[in-house]
Design a protein around this motif. Structure first.
Motif, short mmCIF file in Angstrom:
data_model
loop_
_atom_site.label_atom_id
_atom_site.label_comp_id
_atom_site.label_asym_id
_atom_site.label_seq_id
_atom_site.Cartn_x
_atom_site.Cartn_y
_atom_site.Cartn_z
N ASP A 1 -6.19 -1.80 -4.39
CA ASP A 1 -5.55 -2.19 -3.13
C ASP A 1 -6.54 -3.02 -2.31
OD1 ASP A 1 -4.08 -2.52 -0.88
OD2 ASP A 1 -3.75 -0.38 -0.48
N GLU A 2 -6.48 -4.34 -2.46
CA GLU A 2 -7.42 -5.25 -1.81
C GLU A 2 -8.86 -4.87 -2.16
OE1 GLU A 2 -6.78 -7.93 -0.19
OE2 GLU A 2 -4.65 -7.76 0.22
N ALA A 3 -9.06 -4.32 -3.35
CA ALA A 3 -10.35 -3.75 -3.73
C ALA A 3 -11.39 -4.80 -4.09
CB ALA A 3 -10.18 -2.78 -4.89
N GLU B 1 -9.50 1.35 -2.77
CA GLU B 1 -9.02 0.67 -1.58
C GLU B 1 -10.02 -0.37 -1.09
OE1 GLU B 1 -6.23 3.50 0.84
OE2 GLU B 1 -8.09 4.58 0.40
N GLN B 2 -9.60 -1.10 -0.06
CA GLN B 2 -10.44 -2.18 0.44
C GLN B 2 -11.76 -1.66 1.00
OE1 GLN B 2 -8.60 -4.50 3.54
NE2 GLN B 2 -10.08 -6.16 3.38
N ARG B 3 -11.70 -0.58 1.75
CA ARG B 3 -12.91 0.01 2.31
C ARG B 3 -13.26 1.26 1.53
NH1 ARG B 3 -15.33 3.53 5.59
NH2 ARG B 3 -16.97 2.78 6.98
N SER C 1 0.83 -1.21 0.00
CA SER C 1 0.00 0.00 0.00
C SER C 1 0.86 1.25 0.00
CB SER C 1 -0.94 0.00 1.21
OG SER C 1 -1.85 -1.09 1.14
N GLN D 1 -17.59 -2.25 -2.42
CA GLN D 1 -16.33 -2.28 -3.16
C GLN D 1 -16.57 -2.11 -4.66
OE1 GLN D 1 -14.31 -5.94 -2.10
NE2 GLN D 1 -13.05 -4.85 -0.59
N SER E 1 -11.49 -7.82 -2.23
CA SER E 1 -11.33 -8.80 -1.14
C SER E 1 -12.67 -9.37 -0.69
CB SER E 1 -10.61 -8.14 0.04
OG SER E 1 -11.35 -7.02 0.50
N HIS E 2 -13.77 -8.63 -0.90
CA HIS E 2 -15.08 -9.12 -0.48
C HIS E 2 -15.85 -9.81 -1.61
CE1 HIS E 2 -14.55 -7.28 3.35
NE2 HIS E 2 -14.63 -6.04 2.92
N ALA F 1 -2.61 -7.38 -3.28
CA ALA F 1 -3.37 -8.41 -2.55
C ALA F 1 -2.45 -9.13 -1.59
CB ALA F 1 -4.00 -9.39 -3.54
#
Length: 564
Positions: free
Chosen positions: A486-488, A405-407, A365, A468, A490-491, A516
């Protein structure tokens, strides 16, 4: 601080000058309302008083005082509200260059400064500048009249006004300032505490932590109450002294002797009439410490110089797809001794699909933040399209490079409002195209309102995966030339991840960097670069695995075949 606030108030000087004239005239009318009846009482002794004329004069003075008071308040607040609006714009302009890399303050603290602290500064603009000047002009005129009456009378009046205007407002000054600073700090802590409770209410309920959080809030409130009590004690002392000095001045004037008592009676009435000019000083002395403490917090944000700023002569990005290069970069976060990245280099070719894989803390990141110039490296360069990102205007760089991003942070509004956040001219057709690429179009079509479906700020009505994908659609709607995920995803399930990768791959002008933790999240990438964490040595070592020129100082895996 007062000098700085006075400079901020300069653009509103015509409104403030008009407010000052209205206040001085209104205070003069108030002095006359008491001095004229006293003069009438003296004249009535000789039987020469015209009662009708006296009544007309008093009614006219009272009406004029009311009108002038309204004008003073209207003009003063007109100036104050303009200045407050400008202060909020300046605050936003100062915060944006600091976020997110340097902004240490929490959201609750920032909200407290932007809303409550700036509102408190209104006291200085609307209730301090004009009353302070009027407190010099009106009592000064009465003092000059007193010296014309006699040197003793002048000395008594001057002494009374000095007590009322200089001594009384300064009673407990340090204690008041200390209480104001403490109160603002505790209120900001309360605002942050409540903001955290709102954001984490689901976790608080799940952990049965309501009592713990409420107890902490009670403790913050109790500390704020102690500061309020300390401030109230100082205000009580000033209020008592403020009631005492005018009466003492009148008694002193009337006790001077039998000579010319009628003049002293009129002068005593004028002193009582001018007292509100100095009572206002005591009033704003109560609120001024809080306003100055608020201004200090506000200006503290404005005074911060961004470490990342636009170059004086920015370069221009080349046309077409953009390669990305990280060249011998070393970076450590402020306050940290150990670098997160040390002599790290890698290449992402134009139109390339490269994944950064590694454990938490390995710097994945951080590379994304350097690419967007949230931070600048201590050593080395980050290049986009062959241009050092430090030579690009921040607006040009961040239009070309999009980070998901992830969140995902969403705003209150419709789906279309969120998609237009970075592309205000986005058409509905383009919005549907971005939603298709993000595998969210079917979800939006299923809603009766479609693109007009409402999205709350915390988006609790959306699942984590939908959030996401909406964030990804928002980034794609901007048509960036470099996309960093960036872990975008992950869900997302495996099939959705695959659909998103295929949609991104169809964009011929897009360079993609996927970050990831797990290898299954980066299937189908042209190249996988593995970043190691820092095991023993202080220097991060990223050893080439296959000697490929696209990535240096990194473990490079072969392209991963696409599969189910």
């Amino acid at each position: 601080m007062i000098r700085r606030l006075a400079r901020i108030a300069l653009p509103a000087w015509p409104w403030l000058a008009a407010s000052l004239l209205a206040r001085v005239a209104g205070l003069a009318a108030g002095v006359a309302l008491l001095a004229v009846p006293a003069w009438g009482a003296v004249v009535a002794v000789d039987g020469d008083l015209d009662v009708v004329l006296l009544a007309v004069v008093l009614v006219s003075l009272a009406a004029a005082k009311g009108v002038l008071r309204y004008l003073e308040q209207f003009l003063g607040h007109r100036a104050a509200f303009d200045l407050i609006a400008d202060m909020r714009l300046r605050f936003y302009d100062a915060v944006v260059p600091l976020a997110p890399g340097e902004l240490e303050a929490d959201s609750g603290t920032l909200a407290s400064i932007a809303a409550r602290d700036i509102d408190r500064v209104e006291v200085f603009f609307a209730h301090t500048i004009v009353p302070a000047l009027a407190a010099v002009l009106v009592p000064g005129a009465v003092t000059a009249w007193a010296f014309l009456t006699g040197p003793v009378e002048g000395a008594v009046v001057l002494g009374a006004f000095l007590v009322g205007g200089a001594v009384v407002p300064l009673l407990g000054r340090r204690a008041s300032a200390r209480a104001a600073r403490g109160l603002l700090a505790e209120r900001a802590a309360i605002a942050q505490h409540v903001a955290e409770d709102v954001a984490g209410r689901a976790e608080i309920r799940a952990l049965h932590a309501e009592e713990t959080r409420l107890a902490a809030l009670d403790d913050l409130s109790a500390r704020a109450g102690r500061h309020l009590r300390a401030s109230g004690l100082v205000q009580a002392q000033r209020a008592f002294a403020g009631l005492l000095w005018p009466s003492a001045a009148v008694l002193a004037l009337l006790a001077l002797g039998a000579a010319a008592p009628e003049h002293r009676l009129v002068l005593a009435a004028a002193v009582i009439g001018a007292a509100p000019a100095l009572t206002a000083v005591e009033a704003f002395a109560r609120s001024l410490p809080l306003a100055l403490a608020a201004a200090r917090r506000y200006l503290g944000v404005l005074d911060r110089v961004p470490a990342v700023a636009d170059p004086v002569r920015p370069s221009v990005l080349p046309e077409g797809p953009l390669p990305v290069r990280v060249d011998a970069v070393r970076f450590r976060y402020p306050g940290s001794d150990a670098p997160v990245l040390d002599d790290v280099s890698l290449d992402v070719p134009a139109r390339g699909r490269v994944a950064l894989l590694g454990p938490s803390g390995s710097g994945k990141s951080t590379i994304a933040s350097l690419l967007l110039r949230v931070h600048d490296p201590e050593h080395g360069r980050v290049l986009v399209g062959g241009v050092d990102v430090r030579d690009l205007a921040l607006g040009d760089l961040r239009r070309a490079v999009a980070l998901v991003e992830q969140r995902t942070v969403l705003v209150s509004g419709t789906v279309l409002d969120n998609l237009r956040l970075g592309a205000p001219r986005l058409t509905e057709a383009e919005a549907w195209s971005a939603l298709e690429d993000a595998s969210l179009a079917d979800d939006v079509r299923a809603h009766p309102d479609g693109l007009d479906a409402r999205v709350a700020e915390d988006a609790l009505s959306l699942s984590g995966g939908q959030r996401q994908r909406l964030g990804l659609a928002r980034a794609l709607a901007r048509r960036p030339r470099v996309l960093v995920l960036d872990e975008a995803t992950s869900h997302q399930d495996v099939l959705t991840q695959r659909a998103i990768r295929l949609a991104i791959a169809k964009r011929p002008d897009l360079t993609a960097v996927v970050i990831a933790h797990r290898a299954d999240a980066v299937a189908g990438m042209d190249r996988v670069i593995r970043l190691r964490g820092r095991p023993v040595r202080s220097r991060k070592t990223l050893t080439p695995h296959d000697r490929a020129p696209q990535a240096r100082n990194a473990d490079c895996a072969a392209p991963t075949p696409e599969g189910d």
